[in-house]
Design a protein around this motif. Structure first.
Motif, PDB file in Angstrom:
ATOM      1  N   THR A  31       9.870 -17.020-140.892  1.00  0.00           N
ATOM      2  CA  THR A  31       9.346 -17.639-139.676  1.00  0.00           C
ATOM      3  C   THR A  31      10.425 -18.520-139.060  1.00  0.00           C
ATOM      4  OG1 THR A  31       8.459 -19.634-140.764  1.00  0.00           O
ATOM      5  CG2 THR A  31       7.006 -17.713-140.652  1.00  0.00           C
ATOM      6  N   ASN A  32      10.440 -18.596-137.735  1.00  0.00           N
ATOM      7  CA  ASN A  32      11.284 -19.590-137.084  1.00  0.00           C
ATOM      8  C   ASN A  32      10.481 -20.305-136.015  1.00  0.00           C
ATOM      9  OD1 ASN A  32      11.585 -18.268-134.473  1.00  0.00           O
ATOM     10  ND2 ASN A  32      13.246 -17.013-135.296  1.00  0.00           N
ATOM     11  N   GLY A  33      10.989 -21.464-135.615  1.00  0.00           N
ATOM     12  CA  GLY A  33      10.337 -22.237-134.575  1.00  0.00           C
ATOM     13  C   GLY A  33      11.330 -23.173-133.913  1.00  0.00           C
ATOM     14  N   PHE A  34      11.235 -23.286-132.580  1.00  0.00           N
ATOM     15  CA  PHE A  34      12.170 -24.118-131.826  1.00  0.00           C
ATOM     16  C   PHE A  34      11.431 -24.873-130.727  1.00  0.00           C
ATOM     17  CE2 PHE A  34      14.536 -20.520-133.504  1.00  0.00           C
ATOM     18  CZ  PHE A  34      15.544 -21.178-134.196  1.00  0.00           C
ATOM     19  N   GLY A  41      15.097 -27.121-134.208  1.00  0.00           N
ATOM     20  CA  GLY A  41      14.185 -26.199-134.899  1.00  0.00           C
ATOM     21  C   GLY A  41      14.891 -25.567-136.077  1.00  0.00           C
ATOM     22  N   TRP A  43      14.635 -22.073-139.249  1.00  0.00           N
ATOM     23  CA  TRP A  43      13.970 -20.909-139.820  1.00  0.00           C
ATOM     24  C   TRP A  43      13.822 -21.085-141.325  1.00  0.00           C
ATOM     25  CZ3 TRP A  43      17.041 -18.217-143.322  1.00  0.00           C
ATOM     26  CH2 TRP A  43      18.426 -18.394-143.215  1.00  0.00           C
ATOM     27  N   HIS A 137       2.273 -20.818-137.084  1.00  0.00           N
ATOM     28  CA  HIS A 137       2.474 -19.836-136.022  1.00  0.00           C
ATOM     29  C   HIS A 137       1.124 -19.338-135.522  1.00  0.00           C
ATOM     30  CE1 HIS A 137       6.788 -18.332-135.766  1.00  0.00           C
ATOM     31  NE2 HIS A 137       6.865 -19.334-136.625  1.00  0.00           N
ATOM     32  N   HIS A 169       5.753 -12.628-131.993  1.00  0.00           N
ATOM     33  CA  HIS A 169       6.107 -13.886-131.352  1.00  0.00           C
ATOM     34  C   HIS A 169       4.871 -14.777-131.232  1.00  0.00           C
ATOM     35  CE1 HIS A 169       9.485 -11.351-129.918  1.00  0.00           C
ATOM     36  NE2 HIS A 169      10.155 -12.495-129.856  1.00  0.00           N
ATOM     37  N   GLY A 189       8.197 -19.453-131.437  1.00  0.00           N
ATOM     38  CA  GLY A 189       9.026 -18.842-132.452  1.00  0.00           C
ATOM     39  C   GLY A 189       8.637 -17.399-132.725  1.00  0.00           C
ATOM     40  N   GLY A 318      16.364 -19.582-129.485  1.00  0.00           N
ATOM     41  CA  GLY A 318      16.129 -18.585-130.521  1.00  0.00           C
ATOM     42  C   GLY A 318      17.341 -18.411-131.406  1.00  0.00           C
TER      43      GLY A 318
END
Length: 336
Positions: A31-34, A41, A43, A137, A169, A189, A318
């Motif tokens: 998972t990633n988030g910004f 942010g 990952w 998410h 997404h 993310g 991203g």
């Protein structure tokens, strides 16, 4: 349920899969988030390699002051019944709609990302602070991918890298704590989940671009090349909540003196549009993966770049990820 004529996605694919007998069976989540307001942010990834007795744990945070806070571990595991190892935990809150990821443990503080090029000293003696990351998410898109619908369909990275793979997404909300600093993340993310036999060195080289934009549009774009020179272009643009499969993808890269990506220019075509997307890599973590194969050590470069993308009048955040084998001391994909 069919996701398309290429993939089938079942709700149970959100959960754990029975390992096969492959020694390198892997099941992993990422998972990633910004946060575009604060421009920070990161990952997190957990890959269970139960037949080898360990998980691959990765946490990489790009802090507002430009530093990186990270951790890379191989905690022991004895089963593939959950994603929970080394302080990193992943849970499915609602299948196909909502997942959460939490980390509680030490983070290595990296003032100069170049220290990650040969990380033995850094991982052993680098400064550490207590860290805690927690985010959720919430889907803003359909699922993309799944299990191939028939033998003629590849998974995203190829069947020799995963037998099943899907991604999505979404909105990301949570908190990041490093030492006595705490940030609230309210952004967007991307996540993925894959399973099947995997060695990183199966990838000859690829270029991957993932981003979300403030209007809710997003992208996941991949150009992957095998050792024979055969190229596949995969991915989607998310426009008004609908995924558009790409038909073509052009990638131009400006490089640093150390052969790291610095700036990318992407030309993307779907059935509905042709667009130009530019990306500036703001902070890059130059990582490596090594594997013994008999008397030989196989090495891959994994460049993880926190990137500011521009698509028309939208500016989003991203990742740019460049993976490639290193042979005779050279990056096999450079300068492409």
């Amino acid at each position: 349920m069919p996701v398309s004529d290429r993939y089938v996605m079942r709700p149970e694919h959100e959960f754990m899969h029975a390992p096969d007998s492959s020694p390198n069976f892997n099941e992993s989540v990422y998972t990633n988030g910004f946060d575009s307001a604060t421009r920070f942010g990161g990952w997190m990834r957990l890959g269970n390699r139960v037949n080898e007795g360990y998980a691959e744990l990765s946490v990489c945070l790009y802090l507002p002051d430009g530093r990186i806070a990270c951790q890379f571990l191989r905690p022991e595991i004895t089963s593939n019944d959950r994603f929970d190892a080394g302080g990193l935990r992943y849970t499915v809150d609602e299948p196909l709609k909502s997942v959460s990821m939490h980390y509680d443990g030490d983070l290595i503080i990296v003032d100069d990302p170049d220290a990650l090029r040969d990380p033995k000293q850094l991982l052993a003696h680098g400064p550490r602070l207590k860290g805690r990351v927690s985010w959720q998410h919430q889907a803003e898109s359909p699922i993309h991918g799944g299990e191939p619908a028939h033998d003629g369909v590849q998974t995203m990275y190829g069947r020799d890298f995963s037998l099943g793979h899907f991604n999505q997404h979404g909105r990301v909300r949570g908190t990041i704590e490093v030492g006595d600093k705490r940030w609230t993340l309210d952004g967007r993310g991307w996540r993925d989940h894959s399973w099947g036999p995997r060695y990183w060195q199966v990838i000859y080289y690829y270029r991957l671009f993932i981003a979300n934009f403030p209007n809710g549009d997003a992208m996941m774009l991949l150009k992957i090349t095998d050792k024979t020179g055969k190229v596949r272009r995969e991915g989607v643009l998310l426009v008004d909540g609908v995924y558009e499969d790409i038909l073509d993808l052009d990638v131009q890269t400006d490089w640093t003196e150390k052969q790291d990506p610095r700036f990318v220019r992407l030309g993307v075509m779907t059935a509905n549009r042709k667009v130009r997307i530019d990306g500036e890599i703001m902070t890059l973590a130059p990582l490596r993966n090594r594997r013994k194969a008999g008397d030989e050590t196989l090495v891959s470069r994994i460049a993880e770049g926190f990137t500011r993308f521009r698509w028309g009048d939208q500016e989003g955040l991203g990742m740019t990820e460049y993976i490639e084998r290193i042979e005779d001391g050279k990056l096999v994909g450079y300068p492409l």
